[in-house]
Design a protein around this motif. Structure first.
Motif, short mmCIF file in Angstrom:
data_model
loop_
_atom_site.label_atom_id
_atom_site.label_comp_id
_atom_site.label_asym_id
_atom_site.label_seq_id
_atom_site.Cartn_x
_atom_site.Cartn_y
_atom_site.Cartn_z
N THR A 116 34.95 2.52 16.91
CA THR A 116 36.00 3.60 16.77
C THR A 116 36.38 3.78 18.20
O THR A 116 37.67 4.02 18.42
CB THR A 116 35.34 4.89 16.27
OG1 THR A 116 34.67 4.51 14.90
CG2 THR A 116 36.01 5.93 16.03
N VAL A 127 33.13 -1.75 9.93
CA VAL A 127 33.25 -2.62 10.95
C VAL A 127 34.78 -2.83 11.04
O VAL A 127 35.31 -2.79 11.96
CB VAL A 127 32.85 -4.26 10.72
CG1 VAL A 127 33.56 -5.28 11.42
CG2 VAL A 127 31.10 -4.05 10.84
N GLU A 175 30.42 6.30 27.44
CA GLU A 175 29.34 5.67 26.41
C GLU A 175 28.00 5.94 26.92
O GLU A 175 27.82 5.73 28.18
CB GLU A 175 29.54 4.06 26.35
CG GLU A 175 28.33 3.36 25.82
CD GLU A 175 27.84 3.91 24.45
OE1 GLU A 175 28.74 4.26 23.44
OE2 GLU A 175 26.60 4.04 24.30
N SER A 177 27.50 -0.28 16.15
CA SER A 177 28.58 -1.40 16.09
C SER A 177 27.95 -2.63 16.62
O SER A 177 28.31 -3.93 16.35
CB SER A 177 29.79 -1.09 17.14
OG SER A 177 30.47 0.10 16.64
N ALA A 191 27.66 12.16 27.10
CA ALA A 191 28.68 13.45 27.22
C ALA A 191 27.42 14.63 26.57
O ALA A 191 27.01 14.30 25.36
CB ALA A 191 29.75 13.57 26.31
N PHE A 207 29.90 -7.82 8.40
CA PHE A 207 30.62 -7.80 7.04
C PHE A 207 31.90 -7.19 7.38
O PHE A 207 31.95 -6.09 7.73
CB PHE A 207 29.86 -7.13 5.85
CG PHE A 207 28.97 -8.33 5.11
CD1 PHE A 207 27.86 -8.35 6.01
CD2 PHE A 207 29.02 -8.83 3.93
CE1 PHE A 207 26.77 -9.21 5.35
CE2 PHE A 207 27.94 -9.52 3.34
CZ PHE A 207 26.87 -9.68 4.17
C1 LIG Z 1 22.18 -2.00 10.30
C2 LIG Z 1 23.43 -1.71 9.84
C3 LIG Z 1 24.09 -2.56 9.09
C4 LIG Z 1 25.48 -2.42 8.90
N1 LIG Z 1 26.19 -3.40 8.35
C5 LIG Z 1 27.79 -3.20 8.24
C6 LIG Z 1 28.30 -4.33 7.86
O1 LIG Z 1 28.13 -5.44 7.60
N2 LIG Z 1 29.71 -4.09 7.51
C7 LIG Z 1 30.27 -2.98 7.90
O2 LIG Z 1 31.49 -2.86 7.91
N3 LIG Z 1 29.54 -1.86 8.54
C8 LIG Z 1 28.15 -1.94 8.57
N4 LIG Z 1 27.43 -1.02 9.33
C9 LIG Z 1 28.37 0.09 9.67
C10 LIG Z 1 29.07 -0.07 11.21
O3 LIG Z 1 28.32 -0.66 11.88
C11 LIG Z 1 29.39 1.29 11.47
O4 LIG Z 1 30.45 1.97 10.53
C12 LIG Z 1 30.46 1.16 12.72
O5 LIG Z 1 29.86 0.21 13.62
C13 LIG Z 1 30.64 2.66 13.39
O6 LIG Z 1 31.31 2.45 14.44
P1 LIG Z 1 31.35 3.65 15.39
O7 LIG Z 1 32.05 3.36 16.62
O8 LIG Z 1 31.87 4.90 14.50
O9 LIG Z 1 29.88 4.07 15.58
P2 LIG Z 1 28.73 3.31 16.58
O10 LIG Z 1 28.74 2.10 16.87
O11 LIG Z 1 27.32 4.00 16.27
O12 LIG Z 1 29.00 4.00 18.21
C14 LIG Z 1 29.00 5.49 18.64
C15 LIG Z 1 28.68 5.27 20.13
O13 LIG Z 1 28.58 6.46 20.63
C16 LIG Z 1 27.65 6.69 21.71
N5 LIG Z 1 27.08 8.01 21.84
C17 LIG Z 1 26.59 8.78 20.93
N6 LIG Z 1 26.61 10.01 21.57
C18 LIG Z 1 27.18 9.68 22.65
C19 LIG Z 1 27.48 10.86 23.67
N7 LIG Z 1 27.07 12.17 23.72
N8 LIG Z 1 28.08 10.53 24.69
C20 LIG Z 1 28.24 9.21 24.91
N9 LIG Z 1 28.38 8.28 23.97
C21 LIG Z 1 27.67 8.62 22.90
C22 LIG Z 1 26.35 5.75 21.19
O14 LIG Z 1 25.65 5.05 22.25
C23 LIG Z 1 27.30 4.51 20.31
O15 LIG Z 1 27.37 3.55 21.12
C24 LIG Z 1 26.22 -1.27 9.47
C25 LIG Z 1 25.36 -0.48 10.34
C26 LIG Z 1 24.06 -0.46 10.51
C27 LIG Z 1 23.39 0.31 11.23
#
Ligand SMILES: Cc1cc2nc3c(=O)[nH]c(=O)nc-3n(C[C@H](O)[C@H](O)[C@H](O)COP(=O)(O)OP(=O)(O)OC[C@H]3O[C@@H](n4cnc5c(N)ncnc54)[C@H](O)[C@@H]3O)c2cc1C
Length: 475
Positions: A56, A398, A77, A86, A227, A92
């Motif tokens: 995101t 993803v 981060e 992520s 943060a 998938f």
């Molecule tokens: C085991 C597993 C399998 C999955 N399989 C799939 C799949 O096959 N297909 C699919 O579509 N989705 C899948 N998902 C879901 C998908 O991975 C997530 O929906 C997506 O990666 C979310 O991205 P994001 O950037 O919102 O969150 P994240 O990738 O969790 O990123 C959030 C980031 O914020 C950082 N952060 C948190 N708090 C703070 C702060 N206070 N200050 C600074 N940084 C901070 C964290 O360190 C992290 O890096 C899966 C998830 C998991 C856990």
């Protein structure tokens, strides 16, 4: 005929298969070594501060720069990019913005034609961006194969095919013999191969590729810079970290299942752990023994489902089934390991592919999913519109994160678009109750979902009541 999963405990051999596996997401373990970007030290200013370097946050950074190259974008981060969901997911890559058509129809029936089209456009944009930016992340447009393991699930596949037909997907419905000819598992009774907007990627390489592209476009990235607090000074928002702060005109929170900086998010998101195993590369003989020539991402249809796929070097990633919520919703590195869950996963793996007896797992890991009760991203603003968030993808983010990032930026900039007018964007999920009720409700729901799986999919009173309230639990 019931579920194929043995009721006996996992055998010693099944448990031994993952005993030496490293507890680390495979995708992150095999990335070439890289030096983290410097921590944020001292005071800084930015037009836009993004908190969270997962998909995101990374897509938001890239799109903010593409919208206006002069915009000063700073990304914080807490660990290193891709550290969260992520870098831990199955890879998938599905176009759906609603966690599937059926869930979308249950919650946003009137908006589904638009949501399916926007999801399709977002998927095409996802593929086009990866190609345009030259990100080598093993993108394979393989489609997604749902497999039925019990007779009532075969009926569900038929209903699923009708929905795919209605929304113009290209698909193939397989009977028992046809699905086993596709992928050789004695557990399969039927299959539905959705070929539209469905791919697999290497999510670790995607996260690093997006980060490199963001840096190349001028985004300032600080890793190991959590943060800790937001402070509104009327004109902007100060984002504090242990070593410094950023004064930003706008802030986008992309922190998924992690402890949120806004209390509002906590009501709606329950961090639920999902676990995965990765095998060693299969020998050519073992690889041949499972067929799977078209390399689809595979998932079974039960409430508690497994997902599995091949990697570029013919390992199998095998994950899912247990979705573990712990009291208070902690997210901590020690929760990446859960021997009981891995033992069950290994047992189910060898039940699905008995011909792979003797294969070992090299990696095991878990990750927190930002589960919300409607199973799709939701949005909000705070501090007079200076802060926005996009969270709640519930295990299907993803591709949807690219859309979530776009909408988050539009909300921050006050841009009205087709998407921002949708109820899908304007409404919130039904909140989860606070603890101690939250754990009670989630455990009961998990228990009832398990019971439904053991009872030909029939949903009891509790689940039907939740369905009526628009509440649910998924991963
Ligand atoms: C085991 C597993 C399998 C999955 N399989 C799939 C799949 O096959 N297909 C699919 O579509 N989705 C899948 N998902 C879901 C998908 O991975 C997530 O929906 C997506 O990666 C979310 O991205 P994001 O950037 O919102 O969150 P994240 O990738 O969790 O990123 C959030 C980031 O914020 C950082 N952060 C948190 N708090 C703070 C702060 N206070 N200050 C600074 N940084 C901070 C964290 O360190 C992290 O890096 C899966 C998830 C998991 C856990």
């Amino acid at each position: 005929m019931g579920s194929p999963w043995p009721s006996s405990p996992p055998t010693g051999a099944q448990t031994a298969a993952f005993a030496d596996a490293v507890v680390k997401p495979y995708w992150l373990d095999v990335l070439p070594p890289r030096e983290p970007r410097p921590r944020l030290e001292g005071p800084s200013e930015a037009d836009l501060c993004i908190v969270g370097g997962g998909f995101t946050g990374l897509w938001a950074a890239l799109h903010a720069k593409a919208d206006d190259p002069a915009r000063d974008v700073l990304l914080l981060e807490a660990e290193t990019v891709g550290f969260g969901a992520s870098g831990r997911n199955g890879g998938f890559s599905l176009g759906s913005l609603t966690h599937g058509i059926e869930n979308g129809l249950a919650r946003f029936a009137d908006e589904m034609p638009q949501l399916e089209r926007l999801g399709h456009e977002n998927f095409e944009g996802f593929v086009a961006d990866i190609e345009r930016l030259g990100i080598d992340c093993g993108l394979e447009l393989t489609g997604d194969l749902a497999v039925a393991l019990e007779p009532h699930e075969v009926a569900w596949l038929g209903e699923g095919a009708e929905l795919l037909e209605r929304y113009g997907h290209d698909y193939e419905l397989f009977d028992r013999d046809a699905v086993r000819a596709e992928v050789a598992s004695p557990t399969y009774l039927g299959g539905l191969w959705d070929k539209t907007d469905a791919a697999v990627v290497d999510p670790g390489r995607l996260a690093i590729g997006l980060a490199d592209a963001a840096l190349a476009s001028g985004v300032r990235l600080h890793e190991r810079s959590p943060a800790t607090k937001l402070e509104d000074d009327g004109v902007g928002v100060r984002v504090l970290t242990p070593g410094g702060h950023v004064r930003a005109r706008r802030v986008l929170l992309a922190t998924s299942a992690y402890p949120p900086l806004l209390r509002a998010i906590r009501r709606y998101v329950a961090p639920v752990y999902d676990y995965a195993l990765m095998t060693e590369p299969l020998s050519p003989e073992r690889r041949r023994s499972i067929g799977w020539k078209r390399r689809q991402g595979i998932g079974d249809c039960a409430n508690q489902f497994h997902y599995y796929r091949l990697t570029e070097d013919d390992r199998i990633l095998w994950g899912g089934y247990d979705a573990v919520y712990r009291y208070g919703g902690p997210v901590r590195p020690d929760l990446d390991d859960d021997l009981e869950t891995f033992a069950k996963l290994a047992q189910h793996f060898f039940t699905t592919f008995p011909q792979l007896d003797g294969v070992g797992f090299t990696h095991r890991w878990g990750g927190a999913i930002d589960t919300c009760s409607r199973f799709s991203v939701f949005f909000g603003t705070a501090h007079g519109g200076k802060v926005a968030y996009a969270v709640g993808y519930t295990g299907l983010g993803v591709v949807a994160t690219r859309f979530g990032a776009r909408v988050g930026l539009d909300l921050l900039d006050g841009r009205e678009t087709e998407a921002t007018r949708l109820r899908y964007v304007r409404s919130k999920p039904v909140p989860f109750p606070p603890e101690p009720l939250r754990s009670g409700v989630i455990q009961l729901t998990r228990n009832r979902l398990d019971a439904a799986d053991r009872n030909a999919g029939r949903r009891g009173l509790w689940l039907r009541s939740l369905d009526r309230l628009g509440l649910g639990f998924d991963s």
